[in-house]
Design a protein around this motif. Sequence first.
Motif, PDB file in Angstrom:
ATOM      1  N   THR A   1      11.740  -6.861 -26.525  1.00 54.21           N
ATOM      2  CA  THR A   1      12.731  -7.067 -25.474  1.00 54.21           C
ATOM      3  C   THR A   1      12.746  -5.901 -24.497  1.00 54.21           C
ATOM      4  O   THR A   1      12.836  -6.096 -23.279  1.00 54.21           O
ATOM      5  CB  THR A   1      14.124  -7.282 -26.086  1.00 54.21           C
TER       6      THR A   1
ATOM      7  N   GLN B   1       8.883 -14.307 -19.687  1.00 56.78           N
ATOM      8  CA  GLN B   1       8.713 -15.405 -20.640  1.00 56.78           C
ATOM      9  C   GLN B   1       7.304 -15.416 -21.229  1.00 56.78           C
ATOM     10  O   GLN B   1       7.130 -15.609 -22.448  1.00 56.78           O
ATOM     11  CB  GLN B   1       9.004 -16.739 -19.968  1.00 56.78           C
TER      12      GLN B   1
ATOM     13  N   VAL C   1       7.118 -12.517 -23.813  1.00 55.63           N
ATOM     14  CA  VAL C   1       7.990 -12.699 -24.976  1.00 55.63           C
ATOM     15  C   VAL C   1       7.456 -13.804 -25.886  1.00 55.63           C
ATOM     16  O   VAL C   1       7.395 -13.641 -27.116  1.00 55.63           O
ATOM     17  CB  VAL C   1       9.431 -13.005 -24.520  1.00 55.63           C
TER      18      VAL C   1
ATOM     19  N   VAL D   1      13.155 -16.644 -25.128  1.00 52.97           N
ATOM     20  CA  VAL D   1      14.014 -16.106 -24.068  1.00 52.97           C
ATOM     21  C   VAL D   1      15.205 -17.039 -23.848  1.00 52.97           C
ATOM     22  O   VAL D   1      15.033 -18.248 -23.653  1.00 52.97           O
ATOM     23  CB  VAL D   1      13.225 -15.963 -22.750  1.00 52.97           C
TER      24      VAL D   1
ATOM     25  N   TYR E   1      12.802 -16.731 -17.267  1.00 53.46           N
ATOM     26  CA  TYR E   1      11.845 -17.740 -17.710  1.00 53.46           C
ATOM     27  C   TYR E   1      11.486 -18.598 -16.492  1.00 53.46           C
ATOM     28  O   TYR E   1      12.121 -18.507 -15.439  1.00 53.46           O
ATOM     29  CB  TYR E   1      12.452 -18.628 -18.803  1.00 53.46           C
TER      30      TYR E   1
ATOM     31  N   VAL F   1      16.690 -11.925 -25.786  1.00 54.79           N
ATOM     32  CA  VAL F   1      15.570 -12.476 -26.553  1.00 54.79           C
ATOM     33  C   VAL F   1      16.019 -12.729 -27.986  1.00 54.79           C
ATOM     34  O   VAL F   1      16.705 -11.902 -28.600  1.00 54.79           O
ATOM     35  CB  VAL F   1      14.369 -11.509 -26.503  1.00 54.79           C
TER      36      VAL F   1
ATOM     37  N   TYR G   1      15.769 -20.477 -28.538  1.00 56.21           N
ATOM     38  CA  TYR G   1      16.437 -19.898 -27.373  1.00 56.21           C
ATOM     39  C   TYR G   1      17.822 -20.495 -27.174  1.00 56.21           C
ATOM     40  O   TYR G   1      18.602 -20.009 -26.341  1.00 56.21           O
ATOM     41  CB  TYR G   1      15.604 -20.113 -26.110  1.00 56.21           C
TER      42      TYR G   1
ATOM     43  N   SER H   1      19.404 -11.585 -32.014  1.00 59.04           N
ATOM     44  CA  SER H   1      19.230 -11.520 -30.565  1.00 59.04           C
ATOM     45  C   SER H   1      19.456 -10.093 -30.089  1.00 59.04           C
ATOM     46  O   SER H   1      20.230  -9.336 -30.699  1.00 59.04           O
ATOM     47  CB  SER H   1      20.213 -12.454 -29.857  1.00 59.04           C
TER      48      SER H   1
END
Length: 248
Positions: free
Chosen positions: A126, A151, A154, A161, A183, A204, A209, A228
């Motif tokens: 992150t 995005q 990750v 995300v 994203y 993240v 998500y 998260s």
Amino acid sequence: MIVTKSKHEIEIMREAGKVVAGCHAALADFIKPGITTLEIDNFVENFITKYEMEPAQKGYNGYPFAACTSVNDVICHGFPSDYRLKDGDIITVDMVALHKGLHADSAWSYAIGDISEEAKHLMAVTHKALFIGIEQAVVDNQISDIGHAIQTYVESEGLAVVREYIGHGIGRQMHEKPEVLHYGPPHKGPRIRKGMTFTIEPMVNTGTYQTKLENDGWTVRTADGGLSIQYEHTLAITDNGPDILTQL
């Protein structure tokens, strides 16, 4: 309408940003097992007001605290409480300082004691994702280039995300245009221009998500109970690239 800022306004935001960053740096020594999240909130409020600035989140749309303290599966807007941090927890602390009519906003995350390898990976990815997004915040790129880069990285690391909670313009108001998604496809949305000021703040998750909102109307958790984390900086756009206003 996207409001660009003058050099003078950006310097005021930088002053606020340095106080926010200084508070985060001080929290790194303050936060440890046994500390309550309400004690963290008090620390933040006292630190910001010591510099004759206002903790702008307090009272914003009825939010009752100076900081958001989001622990483990809380994505954002976590209420400070009597919860005592314990070994293995992870926490994001998000704060905003208001100075001479202008705002600076930043979230940092902290490991409590010995955390899991999963949590270490989440925090590292992150943090890196934030700076991958910042690299795209240059004149003539488009806003969605930021989110696409975040995005892509990750998801390549097996993480997800958050969609619903995004970055934003900032200045005279805490939340201004443009919206900064973390994203989506590239080459969409407004062109990035000199003088724009906005946040990039990827949230993240280790699992889905998807999110769920608690009954308090603020606290947002992961839908599946996964971990998260979030990192956030406020930027000003210059001809020489992004200028991070919330760092020491």
